[in-house]
Design an enzyme around this catalytic site. Sequence first.
Site, short mmCIF file in Angstrom:
data_model
loop_
_atom_site.label_atom_id
_atom_site.label_comp_id
_atom_site.label_asym_id
_atom_site.label_seq_id
_atom_site.Cartn_x
_atom_site.Cartn_y
_atom_site.Cartn_z
N LYS A 39 0.84 -1.20 0.00
CA LYS A 39 0.00 0.00 0.00
C LYS A 39 0.87 1.25 0.00
CE LYS A 39 -0.34 0.13 5.05
NZ LYS A 39 -1.23 0.20 6.22
N ARG A 138 -10.70 0.09 14.90
CA ARG A 138 -10.58 0.92 13.71
C ARG A 138 -11.58 0.48 12.65
NH1 ARG A 138 -4.73 1.19 10.97
NH2 ARG A 138 -5.17 -1.03 10.64
N HIS A 168 -6.10 -7.06 12.98
CA HIS A 168 -4.83 -6.34 12.98
C HIS A 168 -4.42 -6.07 14.42
CE1 HIS A 168 -1.82 -3.86 10.89
NE2 HIS A 168 -1.90 -3.03 11.92
N ARG A 219 0.66 -10.86 6.97
CA ARG A 219 0.77 -9.66 6.13
C ARG A 219 1.99 -8.85 6.58
NH1 ARG A 219 -4.06 -9.33 8.59
NH2 ARG A 219 -3.41 -7.36 9.53
N TYR A 265 16.05 31.30 5.70
CA TYR A 265 14.92 32.15 6.05
C TYR A 265 14.96 32.59 7.52
CZ TYR A 265 12.80 30.93 1.58
OH TYR A 265 12.54 30.77 0.23
N CYS A 312 14.66 24.75 3.29
CA CYS A 312 13.83 25.40 2.29
C CYS A 312 13.02 24.36 1.53
CB CYS A 312 14.71 26.19 1.32
SG CYS A 312 15.88 27.32 2.12
N MET A 313 12.14 24.81 0.66
CA MET A 313 11.31 23.89 -0.10
C MET A 313 12.15 22.98 -1.00
SD MET A 313 8.16 24.57 -2.76
CE MET A 313 7.01 25.09 -1.48
N ASP A 314 13.20 23.53 -1.61
CA ASP A 314 13.96 22.79 -2.60
C ASP A 314 15.42 22.57 -2.23
OD1 ASP A 314 11.68 22.99 -4.45
OD2 ASP A 314 12.23 25.12 -4.48
#
Length: 383
Positions: A39, A138, A168, A219, A265, A312-314
Amino acid sequence: MSEKYYRHTKVDVDLEALQHNYKAIQYLHPAKTFIAVIKANAYGLGSVTVAEYMSEIGVEFFAVATLDEAIELRMHGIREKILVMGVIRPEDINKAIQHRIAVTAPNLEWITSAKSHVKEKYDKEVWVHIKVNSGMNRLGTSDTDEISRMIEEIESFDRFIYEGIFSHFSSADVDSAVNDREYSKFKEITGKVRRPEYVHIQNSPGALRVVDDYCDALRVGISLYGYYTSPFIKDISRVELKPSVKLSTKVMDMHVLNEGEGLSYGLEYEAVQDEKIATLPIGYADGLSRSMTGYRVKLEDGTECLIAGKICMDSCMISVPDDTAVGDKVIIISNDTYSSQSMEAYSEYAGTISYESLVRISRRVPRVYHAAGNGHVNNEVLK
């Protein structure tokens, strides 16, 4: 997907590590069907590639969380059994029938509704696994009478096949009596109803902790990829798992931060003396959370370097030795269990778990697969 990529940040995936982990865990349970949990895009590693590889080495049963995930596998040629462990909408039952996918029934109402939506267009059956609530609270039911009626409804309908019953563990990775209590409850409930082909409750920690012959299947998700779910499980396990993931990048720029100057930043990081700073092409859009400021990455020579300033983002910046150069490789997550950059160490610093660290690695980071000396690349950005 493209087999090309044009950046230094990448995830190396050791498929042979998956084979090692599969065989080691299967050795503990030789008579049980091994259900490989793929998954969430195989925990971020690429569900199609993982399924193709695992089917080649003998795995005949996969599990996913959603119907969409199952259909994706079918559309890419995966023919093995697939179970959707989540609950699909009853009105989507015909899609499960069309693609020959096993589904989860959480209660009697769901079965009744799903039956009412079955169309004659697809002259096929669908496999049903009943979900037992043994303590996780659940999904599923713990009402034995309801489960008996669910089985009757399934078996009285010529388009449904009663194939499995499962639950589970909520606390298999914890050193407590909860696991034994839940397992006893599961046995008690399933012992009162007709037993199907597959009875399963063991997740990754359950498979490493509980070795008996009550269940017919197990599993395995996170441990297939080489990770223990807790230090407790690692300590008691007879299986030595092999980590499959290495996240790395390379230095893309260098500059000197003078004493008193700030960095990134907010300029919250301030140099107390002149220091050399390397910029790395990886940021929170790649899955390197902003919480990882202060984490130490590793150069190829073993030198550990502090992530300095806000991520930072990148990109992010690290404080490095004077002899560091553009193009030097930097390890963010190591595939060495005992490294201070191991998945466990990285996740602990981030205040999370290995599961989340894996799935956080974004689609724009290319996956480079290695097996038997050969490899290929999946770059989802370049389709």
